[in-house]
Design a protein around this motif. Structure first.
Motif, PDB file in Angstrom:
ATOM      1  N   ARG A  93      31.349  39.604  30.314  1.00 38.94           N
ATOM      2  CA  ARG A  93      32.590  39.879  31.055  1.00 38.94           C
ATOM      3  C   ARG A  93      32.810  38.877  32.181  1.00 38.94           C
ATOM      4  O   ARG A  93      33.081  39.231  33.316  1.00 38.94           O
ATOM      5  N   ARG A  94      32.717  37.592  31.813  1.00 37.63           N
ATOM      6  CA  ARG A  94      32.966  36.549  32.796  1.00 37.63           C
ATOM      7  C   ARG A  94      33.567  35.325  32.109  1.00 37.63           C
ATOM      8  O   ARG A  94      33.429  35.137  30.902  1.00 37.63           O
ATOM      9  N   LEU A  95      34.228  34.509  32.894  1.00 43.38           N
ATOM     10  CA  LEU A  95      34.822  33.273  32.414  1.00 43.38           C
ATOM     11  C   LEU A  95      34.993  32.334  33.594  1.00 43.38           C
ATOM     12  O   LEU A  95      34.799  32.725  34.752  1.00 43.38           O
ATOM     13  N   GLU A  96      35.369  31.104  33.291  1.00 45.22           N
ATOM     14  CA  GLU A  96      35.663  30.117  34.324  1.00 45.22           C
ATOM     15  C   GLU A  96      37.143  29.767  34.280  1.00 45.22           C
ATOM     16  O   GLU A  96      37.723  29.657  33.198  1.00 45.22           O
ATOM     17  N   ILE A  97      37.744  29.610  35.432  1.00 37.81           N
ATOM     18  CA  ILE A  97      39.078  29.016  35.547  1.00 37.81           C
ATOM     19  C   ILE A  97      38.849  27.568  35.941  1.00 37.81           C
ATOM     20  O   ILE A  97      38.217  27.289  36.968  1.00 37.81           O
ATOM     21  N   GLY A  98      39.339  26.642  35.115  1.00 42.77           N
ATOM     22  CA  GLY A  98      39.070  25.246  35.421  1.00 42.77           C
ATOM     23  C   GLY A  98      39.885  24.301  34.575  1.00 42.77           C
ATOM     24  O   GLY A  98      40.855  24.693  33.930  1.00 42.77           O
ATOM     25  N   LYS A 116      46.839  30.750  40.237  1.00 44.48           N
ATOM     26  CA  LYS A 116      45.529  31.402  40.309  1.00 44.48           C
ATOM     27  C   LYS A 116      45.685  32.920  40.411  1.00 44.48           C
ATOM     28  O   LYS A 116      44.879  33.673  39.857  1.00 44.48           O
ATOM     29  N   MET A 117      46.701  33.389  41.103  1.00 44.37           N
ATOM     30  CA  MET A 117      46.958  34.829  41.176  1.00 44.37           C
ATOM     31  C   MET A 117      47.144  35.396  39.776  1.00 44.37           C
ATOM     32  O   MET A 117      46.555  36.422  39.408  1.00 44.37           O
ATOM     33  N   LEU A 118      47.947  34.726  38.957  1.00 44.46           N
ATOM     34  CA  LEU A 118      48.198  35.205  37.598  1.00 44.46           C
ATOM     35  C   LEU A 118      46.924  35.196  36.753  1.00 44.46           C
ATOM     36  O   LEU A 118      46.631  36.150  36.030  1.00 44.46           O
ATOM     37  N   LEU A 119      46.156  34.111  36.851  1.00 39.70           N
ATOM     38  CA  LEU A 119      44.939  33.986  36.055  1.00 39.70           C
ATOM     39  C   LEU A 119      43.883  34.995  36.481  1.00 39.70           C
ATOM     40  O   LEU A 119      43.188  35.584  35.649  1.00 39.70           O
ATOM     41  N   LEU A 120      43.745  35.201  37.784  1.00 33.57           N
ATOM     42  CA  LEU A 120      42.768  36.162  38.287  1.00 33.57           C
ATOM     43  C   LEU A 120      43.180  37.591  37.952  1.00 33.57           C
ATOM     44  O   LEU A 120      42.329  38.415  37.579  1.00 33.57           O
ATOM     45  N   GLU A 126      43.084  42.870  33.249  1.00 35.57           N
ATOM     46  CA  GLU A 126      43.351  43.044  31.821  1.00 35.57           C
ATOM     47  C   GLU A 126      42.104  42.813  30.967  1.00 35.57           C
ATOM     48  O   GLU A 126      41.851  43.561  30.028  1.00 35.57           O
ATOM     49  N   LEU A 127      41.326  41.784  31.293  1.00 38.18           N
ATOM     50  CA  LEU A 127      40.151  41.461  30.491  1.00 38.18           C
ATOM     51  C   LEU A 127      38.889  42.162  30.980  1.00 38.18           C
ATOM     52  O   LEU A 127      37.873  42.142  30.295  1.00 38.18           O
ATOM     53  N   GLY A 128      38.948  42.768  32.161  1.00 42.35           N
ATOM     54  CA  GLY A 128      37.806  43.516  32.676  1.00 42.35           C
ATOM     55  C   GLY A 128      36.641  42.659  33.119  1.00 42.35           C
ATOM     56  O   GLY A 128      35.481  43.090  33.050  1.00 42.35           O
ATOM     57  N   CYS A 129      36.918  41.456  33.601  1.00 41.86           N
ATOM     58  CA  CYS A 129      35.835  40.572  34.031  1.00 41.86           C
ATOM     59  C   CYS A 129      35.118  41.146  35.257  1.00 41.86           C
ATOM     60  O   CYS A 129      35.724  41.796  36.106  1.00 41.86           O
ATOM     61  N   ILE A 130      33.817  40.862  35.323  1.00 39.42           N
ATOM     62  CA  ILE A 130      33.042  41.227  36.505  1.00 39.42           C
ATOM     63  C   ILE A 130      32.813  40.016  37.403  1.00 39.42           C
ATOM     64  O   ILE A 130      32.382  40.157  38.546  1.00 39.42           O
ATOM     65  N   PHE A 175      31.538  27.958  42.391  1.00 47.78           N
ATOM     66  CA  PHE A 175      32.050  29.060  43.198  1.00 47.78           C
ATOM     67  C   PHE A 175      32.309  30.252  42.275  1.00 47.78           C
ATOM     68  O   PHE A 175      32.464  30.085  41.062  1.00 47.78           O
ATOM     69  N   SER A 176      32.429  31.438  42.846  1.00 49.42           N
ATOM     70  CA  SER A 176      32.839  32.587  42.041  1.00 49.42           C
ATOM     71  C   SER A 176      33.516  33.642  42.902  1.00 49.42           C
ATOM     72  O   SER A 176      33.365  33.671  44.135  1.00 49.42           O
ATOM     73  N   ILE A 177      34.269  34.477  42.229  1.00 50.88           N
ATOM     74  CA  ILE A 177      34.815  35.717  42.778  1.00 50.88           C
ATOM     75  C   ILE A 177      34.265  36.822  41.889  1.00 50.88           C
ATOM     76  O   ILE A 177      34.360  36.724  40.651  1.00 50.88           O
ATOM     77  N   VAL A 178      33.688  37.853  42.471  1.00 53.21           N
ATOM     78  CA  VAL A 178      33.156  38.964  41.671  1.00 53.21           C
ATOM     79  C   VAL A 178      34.110  40.153  41.760  1.00 53.21           C
ATOM     80  O   VAL A 178      34.982  40.215  42.630  1.00 53.21           O
ATOM     81  N   GLU A 179      33.930  41.055  40.833  1.00 50.47           N
ATOM     82  CA  GLU A 179      34.858  42.188  40.656  1.00 50.47           C
ATOM     83  C   GLU A 179      35.105  42.953  41.951  1.00 50.47           C
ATOM     84  O   GLU A 179      36.255  43.279  42.273  1.00 50.47           O
ATOM     85  N   ALA A 180      34.068  43.216  42.732  1.00 50.72           N
ATOM     86  CA  ALA A 180      34.231  43.996  43.961  1.00 50.72           C
ATOM     87  C   ALA A 180      35.059  43.265  45.009  1.00 50.72           C
ATOM     88  O   ALA A 180      35.647  43.898  45.888  1.00 50.72           O
ATOM     89  N   GLU A 181      35.115  41.933  44.914  1.00 48.43           N
ATOM     90  CA  GLU A 181      35.876  41.134  45.883  1.00 48.43           C
ATOM     91  C   GLU A 181      37.342  40.985  45.510  1.00 48.43           C
ATOM     92  O   GLU A 181      38.161  40.594  46.348  1.00 48.43           O
TER      93      GLU A 181
END
Length: 198
Positions: A93-98, A116-120, A126-130, A175-181
């Motif tokens: 449940r993860r991916l990279e935006i790049g 980035k707002m749309l992609l995140l 929708e995809l349930g990424c963590i 870098f990353s953003i996690v689900e809780a953030e």
């Protein structure tokens, strides 16, 4: 939801459309401004290489390895850049935006934050990424600042990670953003995009 789907995503600033060859002329014009492709620490295609780069990204999409979009400026209805999901890991449940670039005339306009707002939103809601990852060149200080402004946190630096065509070796900043953030990051992006704050 399938990680490899490429639906159109839209807000008042940008529309993300699945990349195709009809975007070629706009994208070639976008990189021609200030010869963006000559920046030594990036992989931005030249105007002459744009058709081949679109074909490359579409081939990776067909293989299930990348999801490519054209970034459309809503004000001009022209493609001003490209972005992708890559390093797709549905099981984790993860991916990279790049592999993102935006033409110099569209930089600093809010288009990057809006895209980035749309992609995140798609990734987390929708995809349930963590986790969503971002990577950039150590020397790409503009990109690093932009990623930090999104609210992403630096995970580390992959030393001697990639050999570039010009013979230089890239240290890759991760870098990353996690689900809780995500709720806080989303609020911050919404504030940045609010016309009252621009």
């Amino acid at each position: 939801m399938n990680f490899t789907d490429a639906p159109s995503l839209e807000n008042q600033f940008v529309r993300l459309e699945q990349l195709c060859q009809t975007h070629q002329d706009d994208l070639a014009a976008a990189v021609a401004a200030e010869e963006l492709w000559r920046t030594w620490y990036t992989h931005v295609p030249s105007p002459e290489a744009m058709t081949g780069e679109i074909e490359r990204r579409l081939a990776l999409h067909a293989e299930g390895r990348m999801v490519p979009w054209a970034i459309i400026d809503q004000a001009s209805a022209r493609a001003v850049g490209m972005t992708t999901y890559l390093n797709l890991e549905p099981a984790n449940r993860r991916l990279e935006i790049g592999s993102t670039w935006i033409g110099s005339t569209a930089q600093g306009t809010g288009i990057n934050a809006a895209a980035k707002m749309l992609l995140l939103q798609r990734a987390f809601e929708e995809l349930g990424c963590i986790a969503v990852e971002f990577r950039t060149h150590w020397h790409n200080h503009q990109s690093r600042r932009a990623i930090e402004r999104l609210g992403a946190k630096q995970d580390g630096v992959l030393r001697n990670h990639t050999i570039f065509e010009n013979g230089t070796v890239r240290d890759t900043v991760v870098f990353s953003i996690v689900e809780a953030e995500w709720p806080t990051v989303k609020f911050g992006l919404a504030e940045r995009l609010d016309p009252r704050n621009r």
